[in-house]
Design a protein around this motif. Structure first.
Motif, PDB file in Angstrom:
ATOM      1  N   ILE A 147       0.883  -1.172   0.000  1.00 52.58           N
ATOM      2  CA  ILE A 147       0.000   0.000   0.000  1.00 52.58           C
ATOM      3  C   ILE A 147       0.920   1.221   0.000  1.00 52.58           C
ATOM      4  CG2 ILE A 147      -1.914   1.152   1.145  1.00 52.58           C
ATOM      5  CD1 ILE A 147      -2.695  -1.688   0.517  1.00 52.58           C
ATOM      6  N   PRO A 148       1.215   1.758  -1.188  1.00 53.33           N
ATOM      7  CA  PRO A 148       2.236   2.811  -1.255  1.00 53.33           C
ATOM      8  C   PRO A 148       1.717   4.170  -0.786  1.00 53.33           C
ATOM      9  CG  PRO A 148       1.772   1.840  -3.425  1.00 53.33           C
ATOM     10  CD  PRO A 148       0.662   1.469  -2.508  1.00 53.33           C
ATOM     11  N   ALA A 149       2.657   5.023  -0.450  1.00 49.82           N
ATOM     12  CA  ALA A 149       2.330   6.390  -0.032  1.00 49.82           C
ATOM     13  C   ALA A 149       1.717   7.163  -1.194  1.00 49.82           C
ATOM     14  CB  ALA A 149       3.594   7.092   0.454  1.00 49.82           C
ATOM     15  N   LEU A 150       0.930   8.181  -0.869  1.00 52.24           N
ATOM     16  CA  LEU A 150       0.386   9.096  -1.877  1.00 52.24           C
ATOM     17  C   LEU A 150       1.292  10.315  -1.962  1.00 52.24           C
ATOM     18  CD1 LEU A 150      -2.120   7.350  -1.903  1.00 52.24           C
ATOM     19  CD2 LEU A 150      -3.515   9.407  -1.751  1.00 52.24           C
ATOM     20  N   MET A 151       1.637  10.686  -3.185  1.00 53.59           N
ATOM     21  CA  MET A 151       2.586  11.783  -3.380  1.00 53.59           C
ATOM     22  C   MET A 151       1.990  12.862  -4.273  1.00 53.59           C
ATOM     23  SD  MET A 151       6.024   9.804  -4.319  1.00 53.59           S
ATOM     24  CE  MET A 151       6.999  11.292  -4.288  1.00 53.59           C
ATOM     25  N   PRO A 152       2.586  14.067  -4.217  1.00 53.94           N
ATOM     26  CA  PRO A 152       2.177  15.086  -5.183  1.00 53.94           C
ATOM     27  C   PRO A 152       2.494  14.603  -6.599  1.00 53.94           C
ATOM     28  CG  PRO A 152       3.598  16.015  -3.478  1.00 53.94           C
ATOM     29  CD  PRO A 152       3.647  14.540  -3.306  1.00 53.94           C
ATOM     30  N   GLN A 153       1.754  15.102  -7.572  1.00 55.44           N
ATOM     31  CA  GLN A 153       2.061  14.784  -8.963  1.00 55.44           C
ATOM     32  C   GLN A 153       3.509  15.169  -9.259  1.00 55.44           C
ATOM     33  OE1 GLN A 153       0.259  13.197 -11.067  1.00 55.44           O
ATOM     34  NE2 GLN A 153      -1.900  13.728 -10.923  1.00 55.44           N
ATOM     35  N   ALA A 154       4.142  14.436 -10.176  1.00 62.64           N
ATOM     36  CA  ALA A 154       5.558  14.668 -10.475  1.00 62.64           C
ATOM     37  C   ALA A 154       5.800  16.109 -10.934  1.00 62.64           C
ATOM     38  CB  ALA A 154       6.020  13.684 -11.545  1.00 62.64           C
ATOM     39  N   ASP A 155       4.810  16.704 -11.626  1.00 62.59           N
ATOM     40  CA  ASP A 155       5.034  18.050 -12.152  1.00 62.59           C
ATOM     41  C   ASP A 155       4.353  19.116 -11.289  1.00 62.59           C
ATOM     42  OD1 ASP A 155       2.496  17.284 -12.760  1.00 62.59           O
ATOM     43  OD2 ASP A 155       2.546  17.914 -14.861  1.00 62.59           O
ATOM     44  N   ALA A 156       4.054  18.792 -10.033  1.00 60.02           N
ATOM     45  CA  ALA A 156       3.341  19.742  -9.172  1.00 60.02           C
ATOM     46  C   ALA A 156       4.107  21.061  -9.007  1.00 60.02           C
ATOM     47  CB  ALA A 156       3.059  19.119  -7.808  1.00 60.02           C
ATOM     48  N   THR A 157       5.421  20.980  -8.895  1.00 62.96           N
ATOM     49  CA  THR A 157       6.214  22.187  -8.682  1.00 62.96           C
ATOM     50  C   THR A 157       6.130  23.111  -9.901  1.00 62.96           C
ATOM     51  OG1 THR A 157       7.692  20.846  -7.362  1.00 62.96           O
ATOM     52  CG2 THR A 157       8.476  23.027  -7.959  1.00 62.96           C
ATOM     53  N   ALA A 158       6.286  22.538 -11.076  1.00 58.03           N
ATOM     54  CA  ALA A 158       6.233  23.346 -12.298  1.00 58.03           C
ATOM     55  C   ALA A 158       4.834  23.928 -12.477  1.00 58.03           C
ATOM     56  CB  ALA A 158       6.603  22.480 -13.502  1.00 58.03           C
ATOM     57  N   PHE A 159       3.837  23.103 -12.174  1.00 54.66           N
ATOM     58  CA  PHE A 159       2.456  23.556 -12.308  1.00 54.66           C
ATOM     59  C   PHE A 159       2.170  24.703 -11.336  1.00 54.66           C
ATOM     60  CE2 PHE A 159      -2.123  23.286 -11.592  1.00 54.66           C
ATOM     61  CZ  PHE A 159      -2.589  23.267 -12.892  1.00 54.66           C
ATOM     62  N   ALA A 160       2.681  24.575 -10.112  1.00 54.05           N
ATOM     63  CA  ALA A 160       2.474  25.624  -9.113  1.00 54.05           C
ATOM     64  C   ALA A 160       3.092  26.941  -9.589  1.00 54.05           C
ATOM     65  CB  ALA A 160       3.082  25.206  -7.777  1.00 54.05           C
ATOM     66  N   ARG A 161       4.243  26.840 -10.227  1.00 51.64           N
ATOM     67  CA  ARG A 161       4.926  28.040 -10.718  1.00 51.64           C
ATOM     68  C   ARG A 161       4.070  28.727 -11.779  1.00 51.64           C
ATOM     69  NH1 ARG A 161       9.955  25.877 -12.247  1.00 51.64           N
ATOM     70  NH2 ARG A 161      10.297  25.398 -10.055  1.00 51.64           N
ATOM     71  N   LEU A 162       3.453  27.925 -12.627  1.00 52.15           N
ATOM     72  CA  LEU A 162       2.594  28.446 -13.693  1.00 52.15           C
ATOM     73  C   LEU A 162       1.450  29.273 -13.114  1.00 52.15           C
ATOM     74  CD1 LEU A 162       2.273  28.105 -16.794  1.00 52.15           C
ATOM     75  CD2 LEU A 162       0.841  26.125 -16.332  1.00 52.15           C
ATOM     76  N   LEU A 163       0.880  28.793 -12.013  1.00 55.24           N
ATOM     77  CA  LEU A 163      -0.281  29.471 -11.416  1.00 55.24           C
ATOM     78  C   LEU A 163       0.112  30.355 -10.239  1.00 55.24           C
ATOM     79  CD1 LEU A 163      -2.839  26.529 -11.442  1.00 55.24           C
ATOM     80  CD2 LEU A 163      -3.009  28.623 -12.743  1.00 55.24           C
ATOM     81  N   ARG A 164       1.408  30.433  -9.938  1.00 61.36           N
ATOM     82  CA  ARG A 164       1.931  31.175  -8.782  1.00 61.36           C
ATOM     83  C   ARG A 164       1.363  30.646  -7.466  1.00 61.36           C
ATOM     84  NH1 ARG A 164       1.334  35.454 -12.548  1.00 61.36           N
ATOM     85  NH2 ARG A 164      -0.663  36.100 -11.700  1.00 61.36           N
ATOM     86  N   LEU A 165       1.084  29.335  -7.411  1.00 60.74           N
ATOM     87  CA  LEU A 165       0.613  28.718  -6.171  1.00 60.74           C
ATOM     88  C   LEU A 165       1.803  28.426  -5.268  1.00 60.74           C
ATOM     89  CD1 LEU A 165      -1.997  26.132  -7.531  1.00 60.74           C
ATOM     90  CD2 LEU A 165      -2.418  28.419  -6.629  1.00 60.74           C
TER      91      LEU A 165
END
Lengths: 652, 295, 175
Positions: free
Chosen positions: A496-514
Motif C-alpha cells: 500500500i504505497p504512499a500518496l505523493m504530489p504529482q511529479a510536475d506539481a512544482t512546475a504547475f504551481a509556478r505556472l499558477l503562482r501557487l
C-alpha cells in the motif's frame, strides 16, 4: 491638522499579559496629533467596533491606529469599522503588538517599550496616510477547472448547475481519474464506476460544460475575476465528431495487445489506438504518438491499419497541437496525486518480483473491466493465489520517503481484504502487516470490525524485507501483539504505497503562482478557515492535489471550492484593493525597468508618451517596481518613501 | 601513459596480520590499473572494534589514521569494510560536529597530529568502479573468467549506513557484479540472501551463532547452484573461507563453496600468477574454479 | 509523582536517558523519542532469530528510561552490527547506535564485558593493533607468515609508550 485616534486591544490576555495595555494607551494619548487613546479587551468585537465608531464621531477623527494582532488577521475588519464610522478605510494603520511583541517577548517592561515604539511609528504613518478609493473591475462569469478526476468533475458540475460556463481540462484522453480505476469504494462497497459513470456522463452532456480532454494548461495571465488562460490541446489523431467509439481502429492496430496499459497499471496491454477504459468520457479513441508505428516510424504497412479500418474516416494523422484561449473569472485546481514508486523501497521486492504489486494494481485485478476480467491471478504464473499478504504504510509515515500518512491506505487494504475473501473464498490465507489501523471516518471503524470478524491474520509490525524465493515470497514479520517473529510464505504481496504530489506539481504551481507546502502538495491559504483558497485570489484547490484524502473528503472539498468560486462569479464586478503601484509621470524617464521586473505583467510602457503605466487589475502591490525604479517614479500608494521614513524616524 | 592514481594503503589489523591473500592480491593487481599504493608507517587499529567499549576511543583511533594520511596529502585506501566504515563515519561526524572535532584534535595534539578533513577514504569497490572505471579494467583482461557463475557478498559495513556515504547502494548494490562482468564472469545479481551478514562480529564471543550465519549463507549459495562467492572484506572472507568447514559442522551440512577476494579474481583475469595472488592461502576449494574454470 | 515498573521496581532514569540522547545527537544520529514501535528493525534483525535481540524493545525501554535494565542485560552484546535496523528505520532512529551507547555505559560502570573486547583493548594498548602477525596454514598444509610472503613490514605505532598513554587517557573519557 490631522486628528488621530489610537485603540489598544488586549486580545483577551494574549497581549495584555505581556504588554501593559493601560500604560500603552496613556502613552499613545501623549503623542502629537493623537486626540483620543483607548484600550479594550476585544477590539475586534461588536463592542470594540462601536467604541471605535463612537470615538470617530465624538472626536472628529480622520485617521485611526489600532494596536492589536497582525494586519493579516483583522486589517479588513478595522477598515470596515473605520468606514462605517466615517473615516476613509485606507486611513487605518495597524501596530502589530501581538505577533511582533507580546508573543515574541517574555518581560513586560521590554514588551511594553517595544509596543510604544510600534504605536509611535504607526501614528507617524497615520499622520500622512492618504484617503484611497478602490477601483472596480468587471468579472467574467466563467470558471476553469483543471483536472478531470472526481474532484474536478464535482466542482465543474456544481458550478455548471449554478449556471456558470465551465471549461474542464483533463490531460488524459478520458476524465475519471484514479476513481475510475477502483473496483469498489470503502466503507459501503459501492461499485466505483457505478457511482462515477453517471457523473462523467452528466459532464459530457452538460450544456454549460466545455470538456477539453487530452489537453493541458499552458499559460495563465490576469487576476481574480479576469483570467486569460491558454490551453494546449494535444493531437489525438482522431476527429471527435466522427469517432463513434466502435473500436475498429484498436482491433486493427498492428500493435494490438502490445502497448502497456497505463489505466491497468501496467498489468494489461492495449493498442496504440486506444480508449483507456470502456466507460471513457468522451467515448472516443485516441492514438498514442509515443508508440504508434506511423507516428514514430512514419510507416505502418502500406496504409495505417486503423485508418483503413475506420469506416467513419475519423482517423486524421494531420492533426497538430492546438492552442486555445479562454477568459475566466476563477480557477479550480484538482490535479490529484500519484503513488510512490514502491521501487524506492527496494527491500520490498517490487522491482524484482512480478508478484509484488501495488494496491492500485490489485484494484485492476479485482475489477471486472480489468486485464483478468476480475479474476485474481498471480502475475508470474496466472494462477489463483492461495495466500495474499498486504504491507501497509509502504513509504508512508517514513522520514526517508513520505513523512505523512496517506489517509486511505488502511481502509483501502481492509476493503481489498474483504473483496479478496469474496473473490477467492473464505479459505484464502490473508495476512495483513499494519502498524496502526486508522479508521477515522464515518462507518470506517465498523468496517474494520467487520474485517476483523473474517478469518484473517493481522500482524502489527513492519516487515524489513520481502524475499523472492521464486516459488513463493518470504516475509519475516515481528508481530508486536504476540512479541514473536513469524515467517510468512505467500503467493502475492500487495504494497500500500504512499500518496505523493504529482511529479510536475512544482512546475504547475509556478505556472499558477501557487505555493507548495513542505510535503510538495499545494498549500491552502489557511489550514482551518480557508481550506480550499490559495494565496492567489480567484484560484482554489480541491482533492488530493492539496493533500492525501479519500473520495468522501475529496468530493466535499470540490463542492466547497465550487462554492468559493461562485462567490466571485456571482458578482458583476469586484473591488480592487487600491494599495497598488502608481506612476509619478513627471519623474518617469520611460526606461522600462518596471516592465521587466513586474511578475504580474501589470506594467507597460506607453509607446507614445514614453511613460510607464500600471494595469490596476493586474497589479498585486508587490513593490518590485518601486524597488527597481531608478528615478523614484514608481510609487506604492500609502507606502510612499515619505510615509515609511516618517515611520522609521518616529520609531527611533 | 596514464598518470598514476596514488593512495595511502591503510591496511588495518586483520588483513596484514592474517588475511595475507587480500593484501597480496591487491598489491599485485592494482598496479596493473596504474594505482600506486604508498605504505605509510605509524598506522594503528581503525577504531571500529572499540566502538562497543568506548566510542570516543574509536573516533580517536580513526581520526589518528586519517591525520597520518593527511600529513602525506594522500587519500586513504582501506580495503577492509570495517576500517572503511570507521574512517568514513569518523569523517562524517568530525565534518559535521565542530565541538567533537576540536575535542579529538586536542587529544591528537599529543602525537602532533591534526584532523582537517582534507583527504578522502576509498574502498576496493569504489576505487575500482568509480575511480578507475569499468573500461580501464576491461582493457587489462587477458584471461576472461568465462562461465564463472559467482555470487557477491558485499559485507554490511561496506554498504551501510547510507547517509554517511558508502561505496555502493545499501539495498541494491551492483558495482562488484559490474566489475565481475568486465572480467568475463557471470555474476548472479540477485539472490534472496545477498544482503545477509557473514556473522564475523560475533565470532569471538558467540562463535556458534556467528558460524550458523556463515553456514546458512554458504548453504543457500550452494543450493542456488552458484559456483563461487566473491567478497571484499577480510572479516567476511575469514568467515566464508577460513571458517567454512567449521560453519558446515555447526549447521550439519557439507559446504564446498570456493571463496575469492575480488582482487584475486582481478589478478587472475589480468593473467597474473595464482601464487602471487595468494590463492594458495584460500582455505575453501578454489581449485574447483581455477582449475576446472580454466584460468 | 513517580512512575515505577512493578515487575522490577525500576524507575525511569531520565538523566541517563538524556545523556544517551545527547550522545546520539553529537554522533549525528536521531534521538530515540521518534520511534513509533513499528518493529521493522526487529523483523529484519540478523541477531534476532539466533539470539533473541529485539532492537525495537531496546528503543522502547530507552524511551521509558529503564536504562539499568538494559545496561545490565547480556542481550546488548548480541548485536551483529549489520546496521539494517538503522538503514531501514522509517523514523531514522538507529537502534545499533543506541546499543553502542548502552555497551559503552556498561563498560564505564565496570560491568564484566565479553572477553574478546578486553583482549582486543589489551592488544591495541601494547601493539596498536587488535592482534599481532599470525602464522597461517595454506591449503596444502604448509605454514606461512607475513614476511615469508614478501609483504612489507607491518605499519604500527613506533612510539608504543606515547600511543599507549593517549589511549589510556581516552579510555576513561566518554563521547
Amino acid at each position: 491638522m490631522r486628528r488621530v485616534g489610537v485603540f489598544v486591544c488586549h486580545c483577551g490576555i494574549n497581549i495584555a499579559q505581556t504588554v501593559d495595555v493601560k500604560a500603552l494607551a496613556d502613552y499613545a494619548g501623549t503623542l502629537p496629533n493623537v486626540v483620543i487613546a483607548k484600550e479594550y479587551k476585544y477590539m475586534c468585537s461588536d463592542v470594540g467596533a462601536t467604541l471605535i465608531k463612537d470615538s470617530i464621531k465624538k472626536h472628529k477623527l480622520d485617521a485611526v491606529v489600532i494596536a492589536s494582532c497582525s494586519p493579516r488577521m483583522h486589517e479588513h475588519t478595522f477598515r470596515r469599522v473605520a468606514k462605517d464610522g466615517g473615516v476613509n478605510p485606507y486611513r487605518v494603520e495597524i501596530a502589530n503588538i501581538r505577533e511582533q511583541c507580546s508573543w515574541a517577548h517574555t518581560t513586560k517592561e521590554a514588551a511594553t517599550e517595544k509596543a510604544k515604539a510600534l504605536v509611535r511609528s504607526a501614528v507617524g504613518k497615520a499622520r500622512l496616510l492618504e484617503p484611497l478609493e478602490p477601483s472596480m473591475i468587471p468579472v467574467v462569469p466563467k470558471a476553469l477547472v483543471i483536472g478531470g478526476g472526481i474532484a474536478g468533475i464535482q466542482a465543474a458540475l456544481d458550478l455548471a448547475n449554478d449556471g456558470f460556463d465551465i471549461t474542464l481540462v483533463e490531460r488524459q484522453p478520458s476524465i475519471g481519474g484514479h476513481m475510475a480505476q477502483l473496483d469498489k469504494t470503502f466503507p459501503t462497497l459501492d461499485c466505483s464506476s457505478c457511482i462515477l459513470t453517471p457523473k462523467m456522463m452528466e459532464v459530457a452532456n452538460h450544456e454549460k460544460i466545455e470538456l477539453l480532454t487530452y489537453a493541458e494548461l499552458q499559460n495563465v495571465e490576469g487576476s481574480i475575476g479576469n483570467y486569460t488562460v491558454t490551453i494546449k490541446k494535444k493531437p489525438r489523431y482522431v476527429t471527435l465528431d466522427k469517432c463513434t467509439g466502435c473500436g475498429d481502429c484498436a482491433a486493427a492496430c498492428r500493435l494490438k495487445d502490445r502497448v502497456v496499459s497505463e489505466f491497468n497499471e501496467g498489468l494489461g496491454k492495449r493498442s496504440a489506438a486506444y480508449m483507456p477504459f470502456p466507460q471513457a468520457v468522451p467515448l472516443k479513441y485516441c492514438i498514442d504518438d509515443s508508440t504508434c508505428l506511423f507516428l514514430t516510424k512514419g510507416k505502418c504497412g502500406d496504409e495505417p491499419a486503423c485508418q483503413k479500418a475506420c469506416a467513419q474516416g475519423a482517423i486524421d494523422f494531420t492533426q497538430k497541437e492546438e492552442l486555445v484561449e479562454r477568459k475566466v473569472g476563477a480557477i479550480i485546481v484538482t490535479t490529484g496525486y500519484q503513488l510512490l514508486d514502491p521501487g524506492r523501497l527496494y527491500e520490498y521486492g517490487y522491482t524484482t518480483s512480478p508478484d509484488v504489486i501495488t494496491s492500485l494494481e490489485l484494484e485492476r485485478l479485482i475489477s471486472s473491466s480489468g486485464p483478468t476480467k476480475g479474476e485474481i491471478l498471480r502475475p508470474s504464473n496466472q494462477q489463483k493465489p492461495k495466500s495474499v499478504t498486504f504491507i501497509l504504510c509502504a513509504g508512508s509515515r517514513d522520514e526517508t520517503q513520505c513523512t505523512w500518512c496517506c489517509r486511505i491506505g488502511c481502509m483501502s487494504a481492509l476493503k481489498q481484504v474483504y473483496l479478496l475473501k469474496e473473490k477467492l473464498g473464505e479459505d484464502v490465507e490473508i495476512n495483513l502487516c499494519y502498524q496502526d489501523i486508522r479508521a477515522y471516518g464515518k462507518g470506517y471503524e465498523e468496517f474494520y470490525r467487520k474485517v476483523r470478524g473474517l478469518p484473517t491474520n493481522l500482524f502489527r509490525g513492519r516487515p524489513s524485507e520481502v524475499r523472492d524465493m521464486k516459488e513463493y515470497l518470504k516475509i519475516d514479520i515481528f508481530d508486536t501483539t504476540t512479541s514473536k517473529l513469524f515467517e510468512i510464505k505467500t503467493d502475492l504481496v500487495v504494497l500500500i504505497p504512499a500518496l505523493m504530489p504529482q511529479a510536475d506539481a512544482t512546475a504547475f504551481a509556478r505556472l499558477l503562482r501557487l505555493t507548495l507546502s513542505g510535503d510538495g502538495f499545494f498549500l491552502e491559504a489557511h489550514p482551518k478557515l480557508r481550506p480550499v483558497d490559495t494565496f492567489v485570489n480567484g484560484i482554489f484547490i480541491a482533492g488530493c492535489c492539496q493533500g492525501p484524502k479519500d473520495i468522501q473528503d475529496t468530493v466535499s472539498q470540490a463542492s466547497a471550492a465550487a462554492s468559493r468560486a461562485a462567490t466571485i462569479l456571482t458578482k458583476k464586478e469586484l473591488e480592487i484593493d487600491p494599495l497598488i503601484a502608481m506612476v509619478d509621470e513627471e519623474a518617469c524617464t520611460g526606461c522600462g525597468i518596471c516592465v521587466e521586473v513586474c511578475p504580474y505583467e501589470a506594467r507597460t510602457l506607453n509607446e507614445r508618451t514614453r511613460i510607464a503605466e500600471v494595469n490596476e487589475a493586474l497589479c498585486a502591490g508587490c513593490g518590485a517596481c518601486i524597488a527597481a525604479c531608478p528615478s523614484n517614479a514608481s510609487i506604492h500608494k500609502n507606502f510612499t518613501k515619505k510615509q515609511l521614513l516618517n515611520m522609521v524616524d518616529d520609531m527611533m | 601513459m596514464t598518470t598514476h592514481m596514488k593512495y595511502a594503503l591503510y591496511p588495518g589489523c586483520l588483513m596484514p596480520t592474517e588475511q595475507y591473500a587480500y593484501e597480496l592480491s591487491l598489491r599485485e593487481s592494482l598496479p596493473v590499473l596504474q594505482v600506486q599504493l604508498v605504505d605509510v608507517p605509524e598506522f594503528s587499529c581503525c577504531g571500529e572494534p572499540m566502538k562497543s567499549v568506548n566510542q570516543l576511543l574509536s573516533l580517536y583511533l580513526a581520526a589518528r589514521n586519517i591525520a597520518l594520511a593527511e600529513q602525506q596529502q594522500l587519500d586513504l585506501y582501506a580495503p577492509c569494510a570495517m576500517c572503511h566504515l570507521a574512517l568514513s563515519e569518523c569523517k562524517h561526524i568530525l565534518d559535521h560536529n565542530t565541538a567533537m572535532r576540536e575535542r579529538i584534535n586536542t587529544l591528537l595534539s599529543a602525537e602532533n597530529l591534526t584532523y582537517t578533513g582534507s583527504q578522502q577514504v576509498v574502498h576496493t569497490i569504489d576505487l575500482l568502479y568509480d575511480h578507475i572505471g569499468i573500461e580501464k579494467i576491461k582493457q587489462q583482461v587477458k584471461h576472461p573468467l568465462k562461465g564463472w557463475k559467482l555470487a557477491v557478498h558485499y559485507g554490511c559495513h561496506a554498504i551501510r549506513p547510507k547517509e554517511i556515504g558508502r561505496p555502493d547502494d545499501s539495498e541494491h548494490p551492483l558495482k562488484i557484479e559490474a566489475i565481475l562482468r568486465a572480467l568475463g564472469a557471470e555474476p548472479v545479481e540477485d539472490y534472496p540472501e545477498k544482503l545477509d551478514c557473514c556473522g564475523a562480529p560475533l565470532l569471538a564471543n558467540l562463535p556458534e551463532s556467528a558460524l550458523t550465519k556463515t553456514g546458512q549463507k554458504l548453504q543457500a549459495i550452494q543450493h542456488h547452484g552458484i559456483q563461487g562467492l566473491v567478497d571484499v572484506c577480510p572479516w567476511c572472507h575469514k568467515m566464508f573461507d577460513a571458517r567454512q568447514t567449521k560453519a558446515g559442522e555447526t549447521i550439519a551440512a557439507k559446504l564446498d563453496v570456493p571463496v575469492f577476494y575480488l582482487t584475486q579474481l582481478l589478478g587472475l583475469a589480468f593473467g597474473l600468477p595464482a601464487e602471487k595472488l595468494g590463492l594458495h592461502l584460500n582455505q575453501s576449494p578454489v581449485e574447483k574454479l581455477t582449475v576446472e574454470g580454466g584460468a | 509523582m513517580t512512575i515505577v515498573d512493578l515487575t522490577s521496581m525500576g524507575e525511569p532514569q531520565t538523566e541517563q536517558q538524556r545523556e544517551i540522547n545527547a550522545r546520539l545527537v553529537s554522533l549525528q544520529n536521531e534521538i530515540s523519542s521518534y520511534c513509533y514501535q513499528c518493529a521493522k528493525c526487529t523483523s529484519g534483525c540478523e541477531a534476532h532469530k539466533l539470539l533473541e535481540l529485539e532492537p525495537h524493545k531496546i528503543v522502547a525501554l530507552l524511551k521509558r528510561g529503564l536504562i539499568n535494565e538494559l545496561v545490565n542485560s547480556d542481550i546488548i552484546w548480541t548485536c551483529m552490527t549489520c546496521m539494517k535496523c538503522r538503514e531501514r528505520c522509517p523514523q531514522r532512529v538507529a537502534p545499533i547506535e543506541i546499543l553502542f551507547a548502552l555497551k559503552n555505559m556498561a563498560v564505564a560502570s565496570g560491568k564484566q564485558i565479553p572477553g574478546k573486547y578486553t583482549a582486543m583493548l589489551q592488544s591495541i594498548l601494547s601493539l596498536g593493533l587488535i592482534q599481532d602477525i599470525q602464522q597461517i596454514t595454506t591449503r596444502m598444509n604448509t605454514t606461512v607468515k607475513r614476511d615469508e610472503l614478501g609483504l612489507p613490514p607491518l605499519s604500527k605505532p613506533t612510539d608504543a609508550q606515547k600511543f599507549q598513554a593517549a589511549v589510556m587517557k581516552i579510555a576513561t573519557e566518554k563521547v
